[in-house]
Write an enzyme that holds these catalytic residues in place. Structure first.
Site, PDB file in Angstrom:
ATOM      1  N   CYS A 103     -69.987   1.336  12.386  1.00 48.56           N
ATOM      2  CA  CYS A 103     -70.149   1.118  10.965  1.00 48.56           C
ATOM      3  C   CYS A 103     -69.447  -0.137  10.335  1.00 48.56           C
ATOM      4  O   CYS A 103     -69.752  -0.672   9.288  1.00 48.56           O
ATOM      5  CB  CYS A 103     -69.518   2.272  10.039  1.00 48.56           C
ATOM      6  SG  CYS A 103     -67.828   2.593   9.981  1.00 48.56           S
ATOM      7  N   CYS A 150     -47.459  20.694 -23.011  1.00 47.63           N
ATOM      8  CA  CYS A 150     -48.555  20.545 -23.277  1.00 47.63           C
ATOM      9  C   CYS A 150     -48.793  19.107 -23.898  1.00 47.63           C
ATOM     10  O   CYS A 150     -48.070  18.995 -25.172  1.00 47.63           O
ATOM     11  CB  CYS A 150     -49.136  21.613 -24.336  1.00 47.63           C
ATOM     12  SG  CYS A 150     -50.809  21.568 -25.045  1.00 47.63           S
ATOM     13  N   ASN A 161     -42.919  26.020 -22.399  1.00 50.04           N
ATOM     14  CA  ASN A 161     -44.126  25.002 -22.361  1.00 50.04           C
ATOM     15  C   ASN A 161     -43.555  23.723 -23.070  1.00 50.04           C
ATOM     16  O   ASN A 161     -43.719  23.755 -24.189  1.00 50.04           O
ATOM     17  CB  ASN A 161     -45.228  25.502 -22.766  1.00 50.04           C
ATOM     18  CG  ASN A 161     -46.440  24.522 -22.758  1.00 50.04           C
ATOM     19  OD1 ASN A 161     -46.310  23.544 -22.508  1.00 50.04           O
ATOM     20  ND2 ASN A 161     -47.634  25.130 -22.891  1.00 50.04           N
ATOM     21  N   PHE A 162     -42.953  22.888 -22.154  1.00 43.30           N
ATOM     22  CA  PHE A 162     -42.419  21.593 -22.785  1.00 43.30           C
ATOM     23  C   PHE A 162     -43.335  20.552 -22.436  1.00 43.30           C
ATOM     24  O   PHE A 162     -42.869  19.216 -22.307  1.00 43.30           O
ATOM     25  CB  PHE A 162     -40.901  21.123 -22.483  1.00 43.30           C
ATOM     26  CG  PHE A 162     -40.051  22.086 -22.973  1.00 43.30           C
ATOM     27  CD1 PHE A 162     -40.353  23.054 -24.068  1.00 43.30           C
ATOM     28  CD2 PHE A 162     -38.816  22.060 -22.600  1.00 43.30           C
ATOM     29  CE1 PHE A 162     -39.243  23.837 -24.686  1.00 43.30           C
ATOM     30  CE2 PHE A 162     -37.600  22.970 -23.079  1.00 43.30           C
ATOM     31  CZ  PHE A 162     -38.091  23.581 -23.944  1.00 43.30           C
ATOM     32  N   CYS A 218     -63.901  -1.237   8.877  1.00 41.13           N
ATOM     33  CA  CYS A 218     -62.611  -1.576   9.303  1.00 41.13           C
ATOM     34  C   CYS A 218     -62.729  -3.082   9.095  1.00 41.13           C
ATOM     35  O   CYS A 218     -61.636  -3.607   8.522  1.00 41.13           O
ATOM     36  CB  CYS A 218     -62.049  -0.997  10.589  1.00 41.13           C
ATOM     37  SG  CYS A 218     -63.126  -1.273  11.738  1.00 41.13           S
ATOM     38  N   CYS A 258     -57.508  -0.131   7.956  1.00 42.55           N
ATOM     39  CA  CYS A 258     -58.550   0.183   8.656  1.00 42.55           C
ATOM     40  C   CYS A 258     -58.814   1.474   9.255  1.00 42.55           C
ATOM     41  O   CYS A 258     -59.743   2.248   9.286  1.00 42.55           O
ATOM     42  CB  CYS A 258     -58.428  -0.701   9.963  1.00 42.55           C
ATOM     43  SG  CYS A 258     -57.138  -0.711  10.910  1.00 42.55           S
ATOM     44  N   CYS A 269     -65.859   4.605  18.312  1.00 41.40           N
ATOM     45  CA  CYS A 269     -66.270   3.815  17.292  1.00 41.40           C
ATOM     46  C   CYS A 269     -67.692   4.131  17.348  1.00 41.40           C
ATOM     47  O   CYS A 269     -68.581   3.945  18.242  1.00 41.40           O
ATOM     48  CB  CYS A 269     -66.030   2.541  17.700  1.00 41.40           C
ATOM     49  SG  CYS A 269     -67.020   1.250  16.561  1.00 41.40           S
ATOM     50  N   ASN A 300     -58.500  18.696 -20.325  1.00 48.36           N
ATOM     51  CA  ASN A 300     -58.761  19.717 -21.518  1.00 48.36           C
ATOM     52  C   ASN A 300     -57.923  19.374 -22.632  1.00 48.36           C
ATOM     53  O   ASN A 300     -57.067  18.584 -22.745  1.00 48.36           O
ATOM     54  CB  ASN A 300     -58.281  20.989 -20.830  1.00 48.36           C
ATOM     55  CG  ASN A 300     -56.805  21.295 -21.101  1.00 48.36           C
ATOM     56  OD1 ASN A 300     -56.440  21.831 -22.429  1.00 48.36           O
ATOM     57  ND2 ASN A 300     -55.983  21.132 -20.054  1.00 48.36           N
TER      58      ASN A 300
END
Lengths: 471, 448
Positions: A345, A135, A132-133, A348, A426, A342, A73
């Site tokens: 895919c 911003c 607020n030190f 790993c 992995c 397992c 912001n």
């Protein structure tokens, strides 16, 4: 029954969940709705110097389809008249006497101006003050916010002025945009601060519009660096909270801030010493209602762990953090793949070859282990294999499984435990819970640290720059 | 004489057919596509890629959808499969890429690969861009391709990318073979098939339509070209071999499907019987339902366990309202000029596994239309050569024998792929065959 009630720097809190000083605490009407939703406290959107805001103000980054993994912001402090904010603080405290209201303050660096705002905030009924030190945008260009937090002397001086006047606890909010957060924390402590809050937002540019080449958020074609927050910053915040809380010259009651959105996040901040936690982005994303599960989940976890109060576990992970040189070099784990879990895919496998130590292999169905077969060779073999659509009538001999598991054996990787360094990669990339676990290997060696090796003269001390404050 | 035109514009579309055969699997919108793409785990050496006969690098094209690189996504697909759009709609993905998805073992839905692939291909088509490939530098070589279906199209694309002239000869008035005329319209509309072929044609593929190559023409093509690719598919659907088959009201599934797809058939009579239980039979039965038939029966001599249709096709047919008569065999047709009833006999299995009629199991099914879908014959007579010389290429049970890796037949100058070599599989199998043959021909021409 465990309780979430706690006392923070002398302030009685019905729970540790505070809304951070930000848009969700912009006005009394919002804060009263937040208290109705279950928030224990709110740090009012910073009151003080007059400002004008820009349009637009926020930007974010999404990740793999998840919105707002990181949020940014360029909004400044409250743009409402101070009298209105103070009147509403009084009204909120009258209607919600048990909830905590902290006034966040930021004025120009003059002693009398600080004295004046402290007096007025406390007169309105604030339970405490947050300076607020931190911003990082806009206000810092005017010598306020991070411009103060980044200079330990200014931090100490203004905290001192506030403490001259304040009757309620003073919390100093620290900026992360500094090389060592302990330095301003120590300055605040020297000046008598009652508590700290960390972290404020991190300087950031979230992204650039690739059509217009304008960074976001865009204000008339231009942008300005903003303050980064949200889930992405939590690891940075946890580290800074730990650094401060492990330093006897800096540690004070801590209100942890940075990417908190769940009860797990809150528990982690408390385990590193936080007494309360502050939330902003998650509430901006999903609304005040998120606090219900934060409280519910934390209580359930406390019940499971046998904790009655937050103090029962606050700071309990701090002793488990130490300098690298004090870690046991003779501790060894290796990856273990649970074949029955397992799914094949093979992430790993590719991660270990390209991102780690080349010790996971796809050779279970080969005649012998093969450590020299690279991922490229594996993939090329697959590509050269001719496959056809299986049609029952034409393929009487269907392809059978090649092993005892639900995933074909040829796709279940094998860890070479001799070569595995125990890096965790992995297990981190594996999408299946508990499929790859890191198992301890008994090295038969007594614990030994780098520092001990240096002390024993086994390894050289090493030479850094003389006077390096990091040594 | 080559005819390079806009095939899609020649599509004999019918608004009524379009309304009766809407998309079975509607397209993803962008948000849904990106969300689904992000679900993909990005497997190494992905099982979906291995399962795909053309080995499309599925995780790669999916990640390119997630990263909003749709151009790159389409190129990844097309690089492996020049008919990537058709395959995304026509493929039985349940037994291919999506069937192989590791998500099945993750207790989650498999990634919707087909819809993602269609999304990437639709984006390319909507952009109006040409294929992301250019013809190679002219080598002076040329290849004649017999049949204009997926195998020949894939082969021709590979040849053109390598600077080899590709001349396709097809019996029909439009290209694409069964890809254009034989796939259920709710999966792949005829016009979509033509749209994809328009892009391939831009690579400089030459087409000759309404041309059934006979032995004499084959001899001429062999003489005038450096190689010949055989991609003519299979022949006519088998006959039942019972009296009355020539009667009005008896047709075959291929003609029936091609007929409605090209808008020549837009309605169905009340009662339809489809004989057979393969995927084509199911397409025909579903078509009859959608064309307005009140009662559609599928008639099969064995039980549902033995049907050659995919299980999901069987389920789909049940949902469409098709009824099934198992363990029955047609014994006769009744009707005066036009078919009125199908005579059936119930069958039982003997101890040796053969099927015999049950005593007293005869019955009659009143029908207005009978659609035969009991498999296709081969179409290889023209390969016999002139004056009854031995066949140009070696056959086995009517299929052309090829080296799977190169598509080369027993005759080095002849290559082949698709249904005429594999007995009748899917579009994607034909594309894979054609691709391998195109590469194989180019390699052979180089060393010849």
């Amino acid at each position: 029954m465990p309780t979430l009630e706690t006392t923070f720097a002398g302030i009685k809190c019905i729970n540790p969940f505070w809304l951070a000083s930000a848009p969700p605490t912009n006005c009394g009407e919002q804060i009263m709705r937040a208290f109705d939703a279950g928030w224990g406290g709110a740090v009012w959107k910073t009151i003080g110097a007059p400002i004008t805001n820009v349009s637009s103000r926020y930007s974010s980054i999404d990740w793999n389809g998840q919105k707002m993994m990181g949020f940014n912001n360029i909004e400044l402090i409250s743009d409402r008249p101070t009298e209105v904010n103070l009147r509403e603080i009084a009204e909120v405290k009258r209607r919600y006497p048990k909830n905590t209201v902290i006034a966040s303050l930021m004025v120009e660096s003059k002693r009398e101006t600080w004295h004046d705002i402290v007096q007025r905030a406390e007169d309105a009924g604030a339970d405490g003050l947050e300076l607020n030190f931190g911003c990082p945008h806009g206000m810092s260009e005017r010598g306020m916010g991070a411009a103060v937090g980044q200079v330990p002397e200014y931090c100490e001086q203004i905290t001192g002025w506030v403490k001259e006047k304040a009757r309620t606890p003073v919390i100093v909010k620290l900026t992360p945009n500094i090389s060592d957060i302990r330095i301003p924390a120590r300055a605040a402590k020297r000046a008598g601060a009652d508590a700290l809050s960390a972290i404020n937002t991190i300087n950031s540019i979230t992204g650039i519009d690739l059509d217009t080449l304008e960074p976001r958020p865009m204000v008339d074609g231009k942008s300005s660096h903003g303050g980064y927050c949200g889930p992405a910053v939590k690891p940075i915040a946890l580290n800074m909270v730990q650094q401060v809380m492990s330093d006897p010259n800096a540690a004070l009651p801590m209100s942890g801030i940075g990417g908190i959105g769940s009860w797990q996040d809150a528990a982690e901040f408390i385990l590193l010493g936080s007494g309360t936690v502050q939330v902003c982005t998650a509430a901006m994303h999903y609304g005040y209602r998120i606090v219900e599960d934060m409280a519910d989940g934390l209580l359930a976890w406390m019940r499971r762990k046998g904790y009655e109060t937050l103090d029962d576990f606050r700071g309990h992970s701090l002793p488990n953090m130490r300098e690298w040189k004090n870690l046991n070099l003779n501790y060894k784990v290796v990856a273990h793949i649970h074949e029955s879990k397992c799914i094949g895919c093979d992430l790993c496998y590719t991660a270990c070859w390209d991102g780690a130590h080349q010790c996971i292999h796809l050779d279970r169905t080969l005649p012998a282990p093969n450590h020299f077969r690279t991922p490229d060779m594996v993939a090329a073999e697959s590509r050269s294999r001719i496959s056809t659509t299986p049609i029952p009538k034409l393929d009487l001999d269907g392809a059978g499984a090649d092993g005892p598991y639900r995933t074909p054996l040829s796709r279940i990787p094998r860890v070479d435990e001799e070569e595995c360094v125990g890096c965790n990669l992995c297990s981190l990339v594996c999408p299946v819970p508990e499929c790859i676990t890191m198992e301890r290997i008994d090295t038969g060696l007594a614990p030994e640290t780098w520092e001990e090796r240096v002390a024993a003269g086994i390894v050289p001390q090493g030479v850094g720059h003389a006077g390096n404050p990091n040594l | 004489m080559s005819e390079q035109t806009n095939f899609q514009a020649q599509s004999p579309g019918s608004a009524e057919i379009a309304a009766r055969f809407p998309d079975l699997h509607p397209a993803f919108d962008k948000t849904a596509a990106v969300t689904e793409a992000n679900r993909c785990l990005y497997c190494f050496d992905a099982p979906c890629t291995s399962a795909c006969p053309t080995h499309i690098d599925v995780p790669r094209f999916i990640k390119k959808i997630a990263s909003d690189n749709l151009e790159g996504s389409a190129k990844t697909i097309l690089d492996a499969n020049i008919l990537g759009a058709s395959c995304s709609r026509a493929c039985p993905v349940e037994v291919l890429c999506e069937g192989a998805c590791v998500m099945h073992r993750y207790n989650k839905q498999p990634i919707e690969i087909a819809r993602l692939q269609r999304f990437a291909m639709d984006a390319l088509h909507e952009s109006g861009a040409p294929l992301p490939f250019s013809p190679g530098k002219d080598t002076g070589k040329s290849v004649a391709l017999i049949g204009g279906g997926p195998a020949s199209l894939a082969c021709a694309a590979e040849l053109r990318r390598r600077g080899i002239r590709a001349e396709i000869f097809d019996a029909r008035p439009l290209p694409g073979g069964l890809n254009t005329y034989g796939i259920a319209e709710y999966k792949l509309p005829l016009a979509e098939s033509l749209r994809e072929i328009d892009l391939i044609s831009q690579l400089g593929v030459e087409f000759h339509f309404n041309t059934t190559v006979d032995a004499a023409q084959l001899a001429a093509l062999e003489a005038s070209h450096d190689a010949v690719f055989l991609g003519m598919g299979l022949g006519a659907i088998h006959k039942l071999g019972i009296a009355g088959e020539e009667m009005q009201g008896v047709t075959n599934a291929l003609d029936y499907i091609a007929g409605y797809k090209s808008g020549e058939i837009t309605t169905a009579p009340q009662r339809v019987a489809v004989i057979g239980a393969g995927n084509t039979a199911i397409d025909a039965a579903n078509a009859a339902v959608r064309l307005g038939a009140q009662e559609v029966h599928m008639v099969y001599r064995r039980g549902p366990e033995q049907m050659s249709a995919f299980a999901f096709e069987y389920e789909h047919a049940k949902q469409e309202g098709v009824k099934f008569l198992w363990h029955v065999k047609p014994t006769g047709l009744k009707g005066a000029g036009k078919v009125e009833a199908l005579e059936l006999a119930k069958l039982e299995t003997t101890s040796d596994g053969s099927l015999v009629p049950q005593a007293g199991g005869e019955f009659s099914l009143p029908v207005d239309l009978i659609v035969l879908a009991i498999g296709q014959a081969t179409h290889t007579d023209f390969l016999a050569g002139l004056d009854s010389q031995p066949s140009k290429v070696k056959l086995e049970r009517g299929r052309i024998l090829v080296d799977r890796a190169t598509g080369q037949t027993s005759n080095p100058k002849y290559f082949a792929g698709g249904d005429c070599t594999n007995g009748g599989r899917e579009v994607v199998d034909a594309v894979a065959d054609g691709k391998r043959a195109g590469i194989g021909i180019a390699a052979w021409l180089e060393v010849k």
